[in-house]
Design a protein around this motif. Structure first.
Motif, short mmCIF file in Angstrom:
data_model
loop_
_atom_site.label_atom_id
_atom_site.label_comp_id
_atom_site.label_asym_id
_atom_site.label_seq_id
_atom_site.Cartn_x
_atom_site.Cartn_y
_atom_site.Cartn_z
N VAL A 495 0.87 -1.28 -0.02
CA VAL A 495 0.08 0.03 -0.04
C VAL A 495 0.91 1.14 0.14
N MET A 496 0.73 2.07 -1.03
CA MET A 496 1.66 3.21 -1.19
C MET A 496 1.05 4.56 -0.73
N ARG A 497 -0.26 4.66 -0.43
CA ARG A 497 -0.84 5.82 -0.07
C ARG A 497 -2.52 5.34 0.19
N VAL A 498 -3.07 6.16 1.20
CA VAL A 498 -4.44 6.03 1.43
C VAL A 498 -4.86 7.44 1.95
N GLU A 499 -6.32 7.57 1.53
CA GLU A 499 -6.84 8.77 1.95
C GLU A 499 -8.20 8.51 2.46
N PRO A 500 -8.79 9.34 3.23
CA PRO A 500 -10.28 9.13 3.57
C PRO A 500 -11.16 9.62 3.07
N THR A 501 -12.58 8.97 2.92
CA THR A 501 -13.66 9.95 2.38
C THR A 501 -14.76 9.74 3.44
N ARG A 502 -15.58 10.31 3.50
CA ARG A 502 -16.87 10.21 4.26
C ARG A 502 -18.18 10.59 3.34
N ALA A 503 -19.24 10.07 3.38
CA ALA A 503 -20.28 10.40 2.41
C ALA A 503 -21.54 10.35 3.81
N VAL A 504 -22.19 11.55 3.79
CA VAL A 504 -23.25 11.69 4.84
C VAL A 504 -24.60 11.96 4.09
N SER A 505 -25.42 11.04 4.38
CA SER A 505 -26.95 11.27 3.71
C SER A 505 -27.57 12.58 4.58
N ALA A 506 -28.03 13.37 3.78
CA ALA A 506 -28.57 14.70 4.27
C ALA A 506 -29.64 15.31 3.31
N ARG A 507 -30.56 16.16 3.92
CA ARG A 507 -31.52 16.73 3.05
C ARG A 507 -31.24 18.26 2.99
N LEU A 508 -31.20 18.60 1.94
CA LEU A 508 -30.94 20.26 1.72
C LEU A 508 -32.04 20.97 1.45
N THR A 509 -32.54 22.11 1.94
CA THR A 509 -33.71 22.75 1.67
C THR A 509 -33.34 24.23 1.60
N ASN A 510 -33.92 24.74 0.35
CA ASN A 510 -33.84 25.99 0.19
C ASN A 510 -35.25 26.67 -0.18
N GLY A 511 -35.70 27.40 0.93
CA GLY A 511 -37.08 27.88 0.59
C GLY A 511 -38.03 26.54 0.73
N ALA A 512 -38.99 26.47 -0.38
CA ALA A 512 -39.83 25.42 -0.58
C ALA A 512 -39.48 24.31 -1.42
N ARG A 513 -38.02 24.47 -1.80
CA ARG A 513 -37.37 23.32 -2.35
C ARG A 513 -36.33 22.48 -1.63
N SER A 514 -36.59 21.20 -1.82
CA SER A 514 -35.77 20.18 -1.03
C SER A 514 -35.33 18.88 -1.57
N GLU A 515 -34.07 18.74 -1.51
CA GLU A 515 -33.41 17.37 -2.13
C GLU A 515 -32.72 16.39 -1.33
N ARG A 516 -32.95 15.48 -1.41
CA ARG A 516 -32.17 14.40 -0.58
C ARG A 516 -30.72 14.00 -1.11
N VAL A 517 -29.59 14.20 -0.60
CA VAL A 517 -28.30 14.13 -1.18
C VAL A 517 -27.49 13.26 -0.24
N ALA A 518 -26.06 13.04 -0.80
CA ALA A 518 -25.08 12.71 0.19
C ALA A 518 -23.80 13.71 0.00
N ILE A 519 -23.56 14.24 1.23
CA ILE A 519 -22.44 15.14 1.20
C ILE A 519 -21.20 14.40 1.31
N GLU A 520 -20.28 14.60 0.27
CA GLU A 520 -19.28 14.10 0.07
C GLU A 520 -17.79 14.65 0.63
N SER A 521 -16.82 14.35 1.42
CA SER A 521 -15.83 15.08 1.91
C SER A 521 -14.56 14.25 1.55
N GLY A 522 -13.55 14.92 1.90
CA GLY A 522 -12.21 14.57 1.44
C GLY A 522 -11.17 15.54 2.26
#
Length: 787
Positions: A495-522
């Motif tokens: 193994v030469m290199r490792v990097e973490p990632t995280r995906a978080v299930s969330a719901r984004l809302t802007n006014g009357a609009r809403s979407e179910r998403v996965a927030i990805e990090s690194g």
């Protein structure tokens, strides 16, 4: 049969070559229309029947762990017709002679494989017993690719325990028509399978006695899905619910719907190109026919035929040519529709996929073809109606040629007499010349736009796998872990290199609009995963706030600087307002990005690792894969090279095969346009060509007069077609885009070159056929004929 009808039959036979060429162009439109609509209807009918018979759910939700009784409470929500809970568990498989990672998702079923919703269909063998720990049913695609059958055994690592499973049946279910391994872009039946196991057996294997981690609901027809989802989320929140979602967001249904949408786009965009060309051709052919039949039209009127009868006679001539195309297109479309349905049967998991071409589809295509032919005949019909018997029976006034600027400039430029004849005749009939140019240009444009799909798919492959994903392996964890897992994986040899990632299930809302998403990090300093915009530039993670894909931002009607409500759907279920930092134009999915610090502030669980990206030494690949396979905390492993190979196979099997169909259809347009143009020129100039022969011109020089006009028109059409194809391809790429992926519009020079070569080849073949007529010209017969 009336005399005028006998005349129609003779005219059709005399112009059989031109009528066939026009009919084939109309047939191309009919074939594409029938192929797309019939395949779409077959898929929709199969889907709807399958969904209804096997009670495909309307709403789905997952949670960490909940008592089985929570399904009854979910069923009590207003608008819910039926609710059912089950266990869904991922497992790692071991197959003889295979070192690469193989995963499966195991679903619990009742005794005899019975369930209330998403019912299992047994294709071969039998269903598993409810309490037999070793019995499973596997999905048909996985069984076929891996050559498995009832009676075989397979080793699986389930919830940290290695077990031997006996395959007792092969089956399918409506919630797995299309399945993709977690974290992958394309399906891979050789590495990912769907299993079904008896409920009690899976409860014991996962230590979930009388517990579930998934629930499905069917709704009443009058129910409001959003209200049900909101109440279900409230109910499942204490049990680690990750957010309920409807059919539209279910991966299986979403991919199938995307394919149906693309067929709809195909049926609405491509046939009009063929019909437009056929309308031009019929307009030119009938115009020329009526000019040559002036005397006959005058005689018909003198003998008492009305304007309406004569108009109907020439409209029937156009409809007769359309009928050739309708018959050809119906058979060709049905044949291609069956072939396309067979491809879909391999891609989607249906018990049966019946192909049918409905009467409505055939009639709609026939009406479109007949309508375009009728429109094309209107111009010629009007001129025929306007002719009076006295005027019609007199010969038309001869065409007057005068020396103009072209001739004078041509002499100065050294253009030969033959070249001047070519240019003079083209400019004498600008409308007809323009229509020929437009027809050939449209054939090239259609061909270029279809070929662009291959280059666009290849570009997406190179961008997504070559630049955004630089890791060799993606190791997905069963649940988020702390940084210790990074040190454990980094310590593996090779193994030469490792990097973490995280995906978080969330719901984004802007006014009357809403979407179910996965927030990805690194990590901010990560190098194994990057974000590439459509322009090809690397986009860094924002230091604070969220970065949304352009498509998701449009759905939320959000712009950089707006405050979005973020409701985390797992863990501590944090609800917080966060700024939208920027947008990114991406090719895959509707995604949200944030840096590790921002995601840690949202989750508050000190577990920043849900997946690990790894760069490895290829020499240690098999050893590393074997180590990962035996780790209980590992949910699955994705190899980048394997995913790229599978994606290329999908391109070759689906897109590339269809491209050859469209090459044939585009060639039909080129052949039809060039052949008709050349035949009209030949009929008009036969006397001139024969005169040139008598004056001592060689047969090749005489042929050059005719073919030179065709060549000039084709070469003028090439840049026009390239320009039109550029915009047509851009429009098609936008129309075929979906929430799941978007094809980049990146035209290549080779695509222009190949499209041009196909059109030139079709035009050259047609020119050879016409040249043979010139070389066989009977000078005596032509010169004795009356003008």
């Amino acid at each position: 049969m009336r005399a005028i009808d006998l005349k129609l039959m003779r005219d059709l036979w005399h112009m059989r070559g031109q009528a066939l060429a026009i009919g084939l162009v109309i047939g191309g439109a009919m074939a594409v229309f029938v192929m797309a609509i019939s395949t779409q209807e077959s898929l929709e009918d199969t889907r709807d029947v399958y969904y209804e018979r096997n009670h495909y759910a309307d709403v789905f939700a997952n949670m960490t762990r909940a008592p089985a009784s929570v399904a009854q409470r979910a069923g009590a929500i207003r608008g819910v017709r039926r609710a059912e809970g089950r266990i869904v568990q991922f497992a790692t498989l071991e197959l003889d002679g295979r070192t690469e990672p193989i995963r499966a998702v195991i679903n619990s079923v009742g005794d005899g494989g019975r369930t209330e919703l998403n019912q299992l269909v047994i294709i071969a063998g039998r269903a598993p017993d409810i309490d037999q720990a070793a019995e499973v049913v596997i999905d048909r695609s996985f069984a076929e690719v891996n050559e498995l059958a009832p009676g075989d055994e397979i080793i699986a690592l389930i919830y940290g325990t290695r077990q031997s499973l006996q395959i007792v049946g092969i089956g399918l279910a409506p919630d797995y028509i299309y399945s993709i391994p977690p974290g992958d872009l394309v399906p891979d039946e050789s590495r990912f399978g769907i299993f079904w196991m008896g409920r009690e057996a899976l409860e014991a294997a996962t230590d979930r006695t009388e517990a579930i981690n998934s629930v499905s609901l069917s709704l009443e027809a009058w129910a409001d899905e959003s209200d049900v989802i909101r109440e279900l989320d409230t109910l499942l929140a204490p049990y680690g619910g990750t957010g309920a979602y409807g059919r539209d967001d279910h991966i299986s249904h979403a991919f199938l719907t995307g394919e149906l949408d693309q067929l709809d786009v195909m049926s609405r965009t491509i046939p009009p190109v063929f019909l437009l060309v056929s309308t031009f051709l019929i307009f030119v052919v009938l115009g020329r026919l009526i000019q040559t039949e002036r005397e006959q039209i005058g005689l018909l009127k003198a003998f008492g035929y009305s304007d309406r009868a004569i108009a109907w006679h020439y409209i029937k001539f156009a409809i007769a040519m359309a009928t050739i195309g309708i018959v050809f297109g119906a058979f060709a479309g049905a044949w291609q529709g069956q072939a396309m349905s067979a491809q879909y049967a391999e891609s989607f998991r249906f018990p049966l996929l019946y192909y049918r071409m409905s009467t409505g589809t055939f009639l709609s295509g026939a009406l479109l073809a007949a309508g375009s032919a009728t429109i094309g005949s209107i111009g010629g019909v009007r001129s025929a109606i306007k002719l009076t018997p006295a005027v019609a029976m007199a010969p038309p006034p001869p065409v007057i040629y005068r020396e103009g600027i072209l001739e004078r400039r041509g002499k100065m430029a050294g253009i030969t007499s033959i070249g001047q004849m070519i240019l003079r005749h083209l400019l004498r009939f600008p409308m007809r010349s323009s229509m020929t140019v437009i027809g050939v240009a449209l054939s090239l444009a259609l061909l270029f736009s279809m070929l662009s799909f291959i280059s666009s798919a290849t570009s997406m492959l190179e961008t997504h796998f070559g630049r955004t994903q630089r890791q060799d392996l993606t190791v997905t964890m069963i649940e988020p872990r702390n940084e210790d897992v990074l040190f454990a994986l980094a310590s593996l040899p090779g193994v030469m290199r490792v990097e973490p990632t995280r995906a978080v299930s969330a719901r984004l809302t802007n006014g009357a609009r809403s979407e179910r998403v996965a927030i990805e990090s690194g990590p901010a300093d990560g190098t194994l995963s990057t974000r590439i915009g459509v322009g090809g530039d690397e986009v860094p993670l924002p230091a604070g706030g969220l970065m949304l894909s352009r498509q998701l931002a449009d759905k939320l009607d959000a712009a950089p600087g707006d405050e979005l409500e973020v409701a985390v759907l797992e863990g501590r279920r944090t609800i917080i307002a966060m700024p939208m930092a920027r947008t990114i134009d991406e090719l895959v999915g509707t995604r949200v990005y944030a840096d590790s610090a921002t995601v840690a502030r949202l989750t508050r669980d000190a577990a920043p690792v849900s997946a690990v990206l790894m760069r490895i030494d290829p020499a240690h690949r098999e050893t590393i894969l074997a180590e990962l396979r035996d780790m209980p905390l590992v949910l699955g492993v994705t190899e980048r090279e394997a995913a790229m190979t599978r994606f290329r196979e999908l391109i070759d099997s689906s897109i590339a095969s269809m491209i050859w169909v469209y090459i044939g259809f585009a060639s039909l347009i080129a052949v039809g346009v060039v052949y008709n143009g050349a035949r009209i020129l030949f009929s008009e100039r036969a006397r001139e060509l024969a005169t040139l022969r008598v004056l001592g011109y060689h047969a090749r020089e005489v042929a050059l007069v005719l073919l030179g006009e065709v060549a000039v028109l084709v070469f003028v059409a090439i840049p026009v077609g390239c320009f039109a194809g550029y915009w047509m391809a851009m429009g098609l790429m936008a129309a075929f885009g979906s929430d799941l992926f978007r094809l980049p519009f990146e035209p290549e020079r080779s695509t222009f070159g190949f499209a041009t070569a196909v059109v030139l080849a079709a035009a050259s073949l047609t020119a050879v056929i016409v040249a043979r007529r010139v070389l066989r010209l009977d000078m005596v017969r032509v010169l004795k004929a009356r003008d």
